[in-house]
Design a protein around this motif. Structure first.
Motif, short mmCIF file in Angstrom:
data_model
loop_
_atom_site.label_atom_id
_atom_site.label_comp_id
_atom_site.label_asym_id
_atom_site.label_seq_id
_atom_site.Cartn_x
_atom_site.Cartn_y
_atom_site.Cartn_z
N UNK A 108 -42.69 -17.26 1.78
CA UNK A 108 -42.45 -18.50 1.05
C UNK A 108 -41.17 -18.42 0.22
N UNK A 109 -41.05 -17.36 -0.56
CA UNK A 109 -39.90 -17.22 -1.45
C UNK A 109 -38.59 -17.04 -0.68
N UNK A 110 -38.64 -16.31 0.44
CA UNK A 110 -37.43 -16.06 1.20
C UNK A 110 -36.86 -17.35 1.78
N UNK A 111 -37.73 -18.26 2.18
CA UNK A 111 -37.27 -19.53 2.74
C UNK A 111 -36.50 -20.33 1.69
N UNK A 112 -37.01 -20.35 0.46
CA UNK A 112 -36.32 -21.06 -0.62
C UNK A 112 -35.05 -20.32 -1.04
N UNK A 113 -35.11 -19.01 -1.00
CA UNK A 113 -33.96 -18.19 -1.38
C UNK A 113 -32.75 -18.50 -0.50
N UNK A 114 -32.98 -18.60 0.79
CA UNK A 114 -31.87 -18.83 1.72
C UNK A 114 -31.44 -20.30 1.73
N UNK A 115 -32.38 -21.20 1.93
CA UNK A 115 -32.04 -22.61 2.11
C UNK A 115 -31.66 -23.32 0.81
N UNK A 116 -32.43 -23.09 -0.24
CA UNK A 116 -32.23 -23.85 -1.47
C UNK A 116 -31.33 -23.11 -2.46
N UNK A 117 -31.66 -21.87 -2.75
CA UNK A 117 -30.84 -21.13 -3.71
C UNK A 117 -29.43 -20.93 -3.17
N UNK A 118 -29.30 -20.69 -1.86
CA UNK A 118 -27.97 -20.51 -1.28
C UNK A 118 -27.11 -21.75 -1.47
N UNK A 119 -27.71 -22.93 -1.20
CA UNK A 119 -26.96 -24.18 -1.38
C UNK A 119 -26.59 -24.39 -2.85
N UNK A 120 -27.50 -24.05 -3.74
CA UNK A 120 -27.24 -24.19 -5.17
C UNK A 120 -26.10 -23.27 -5.61
N UNK A 121 -26.16 -21.99 -5.23
CA UNK A 121 -25.14 -21.04 -5.65
C UNK A 121 -23.74 -21.47 -5.18
N UNK A 122 -23.64 -21.85 -3.90
CA UNK A 122 -22.33 -22.23 -3.37
C UNK A 122 -21.83 -23.54 -3.99
N UNK A 123 -22.73 -24.51 -4.11
CA UNK A 123 -22.33 -25.79 -4.70
C UNK A 123 -21.86 -25.60 -6.13
N UNK A 124 -22.60 -24.83 -6.91
CA UNK A 124 -22.22 -24.60 -8.31
C UNK A 124 -20.87 -23.90 -8.41
N UNK A 125 -20.63 -22.94 -7.51
CA UNK A 125 -19.39 -22.17 -7.56
C UNK A 125 -18.18 -22.99 -7.16
N UNK A 126 -18.38 -23.95 -6.25
CA UNK A 126 -17.24 -24.67 -5.69
C UNK A 126 -17.00 -26.03 -6.33
N UNK A 127 -18.06 -26.73 -6.72
CA UNK A 127 -17.91 -28.10 -7.18
C UNK A 127 -17.02 -28.23 -8.42
N UNK A 128 -16.95 -27.20 -9.23
CA UNK A 128 -16.15 -27.24 -10.46
C UNK A 128 -14.67 -27.45 -10.18
N UNK A 129 -14.21 -26.98 -9.03
CA UNK A 129 -12.79 -27.10 -8.71
C UNK A 129 -12.52 -28.21 -7.69
N UNK A 130 -13.56 -28.94 -7.30
CA UNK A 130 -13.38 -30.02 -6.33
C UNK A 130 -12.67 -31.21 -6.95
N UNK A 131 -12.03 -32.00 -6.08
CA UNK A 131 -11.26 -33.15 -6.52
C UNK A 131 -11.69 -34.40 -5.75
N UNK A 132 -11.13 -35.53 -6.12
CA UNK A 132 -11.43 -36.78 -5.43
C UNK A 132 -11.20 -36.64 -3.93
N UNK A 133 -12.18 -37.08 -3.15
CA UNK A 133 -12.07 -36.99 -1.69
C UNK A 133 -12.72 -35.76 -1.11
N UNK A 134 -13.19 -34.86 -1.97
CA UNK A 134 -13.83 -33.64 -1.47
C UNK A 134 -15.29 -33.91 -1.10
N UNK A 135 -15.86 -32.97 -0.34
CA UNK A 135 -17.16 -33.20 0.27
C UNK A 135 -18.08 -31.99 0.18
#
Length: 259
Positions: A108-135
Motif C-alpha cells: 500500500x505505502x509503496x504505491x503512494x510513495x512512487x505515484x503520489x510522493x514522486x509527483x509531489x517531490x518533483x512538482x515542488x522542486x520545479x514549480x518554484x522556477x516555472x514561468x508563464x506558459x510552463x506545464x
C-alpha cells in the motif's frame, strides 16, 4: 529539431520505458531537450541514445522518485545540463495486484510513495522556477476514476494524483502555469503485459477495438505541453478508446448487433 516544443526543457519521470519512453521520444521530435529520469539508468541511456540518433538532445538521470534527496539531485542535474525545466511529466509508476484482505502495508505505502510522493517531490522542486506558459502533466489512470479489482492501492494512488493535479492547478494558474492529468486506459507496455496476455480478446470490449499504445498518450502529452493548451488547466484527459463509457448494457447491445 523544430516543432511545437522547440527550445523547451522537459523532464519525464519513468522515461526509460512504456508511456514515459513514448513521451520522451515525441517531445524530442517536437524540439524539446529531454531529461529522461528513471530508476533504470541503463534503460534511460538507451532512450537518450535513440533521441540523439534522431538529432535531438537528451540526458539520462538515475533517480528513485520516492526519495526526496534523489529527486532534488535529479532536478539539479537536469538544470545544469539542459537548462530551466519548463515541462514536467510525472509519469513514473509501478503496479502490483492483491486483494485488500491480503494486501501488505508495504504494498500500500509503496504505491503512494512512487505515484503520489514522486509527483509531489518533483512538482515542488520545479514549480518554484516555472514561468508563464510552463506545464506540469501528471499521468494518472482510468483506475483512478473507476476503481480496479485487486488494485485498491493503485486506484487510490491514481485518484490522489487527480486531487493533487486540480489543487496545484488552482495554486499556480495566476502565474500562467497549467497543470493537467492524463488518464490512460489499457496501454500496451511492460506493466500491462500480463493483463493483456491473460485476456487478449478483451480489446473487443473496447469501443475502438484495440489496446492503446504509448504513442497515443504521447500525442496527448504534446498537446497539453504546447501553446494550443494555454487555456486548459486542472483537467483530466481520458485516453482509453472509450473503455470507461462501456458499461454492461452497452456490451450486450454491441454483441447483439455484432459491432
Amino acid at each position: 529539431m523544430e516543432g511545437k516544443l522547440s527550445n523547451r526543457v522537459a523532464l519525464v519521470t519513468g522515461g526509460a520505458s512504456g508511456i514515459g519512453r513514448g513521451i520522451a521520444h515525441r517531445f524530442a521530435l517536437e524540439g524539446a531537450k529531454v531529461s529522461v529520469v528513471d530508476i533504470n539508468l541503463e534503460g534511460a541511456k538507451k532512450v537518450v541514445k535513440d533521441i540523439e540518433n534522431l538529432g535531438g538532445k537528451a540526458l539520462a538521470v538515475e533517480c528513485d522518485v520516492g526519495d526526496e534527496n534523489q529527486v532534488n539531485k535529479a532536478v539539479r542535474e537536469t538544470e545544469e545540463s539542459l537548462g530551466r525545466v519548463g515541462i514536467l511529466v510525472n509519469n513514473a509508476g509501478n503496479v502490483t495486484f492483491n486483494l485488500v484482505s491480503n494486501m501488505t502495508t508495504e504494498q500500500w505505502r509503496d504505491m503512494f510513495r512512487v505515484h503520489v510522493e514522486g509527483a509531489f517531490y518533483f512538482s515542488r522542486a520545479i514549480v518554484k522556477s516555472m514561468e508563464t506558459g510552463d506545464r506540469i502533466i501528471n499521468i494518472s489512470s482510468v483506475a483512478g476514476l473507476t476503481g480496479e479489482t485487486m488494485g485498491a492501492h493503485y486506484s487510490a494512488a491514481k485518484t490522489a494524483l487527480l486531487g493533487f493535479t486540480r489543487t496545484l492547478a488552482l495554486e499556480v494558474a495566476h502565474q500562467g502555469i497549467t497543470v493537467n492529468a492524463i488518464a490512460p486506459g489499457i496501454i500496451e507496455t511492460a506493466m500491462t503485459k500480463e493483463i493483456i496476455a491473460g485476456a487478449p480478446e478483451f480489446c473487443k470490449d473496447i469501443p475502438i477495438h484495440r489496446f492503446g499504445t504509448p504513442e497515443d498518450i504521447a500525442e496527448t502529452a504534446v498537446f497539453l505541453a504546447s501553446p494550443g493548451a494555454d487555456y486548459i488547466t486542472g483537467q483530466v484527459i481520458v485516453v482509453d478508446g472509450g473503455l470507461t463509457l462501456y458499461n454492461t448494457s452497452q456490451q450486450l447491445i454491441h454483441r447483439a448487433l455484432g459491432i
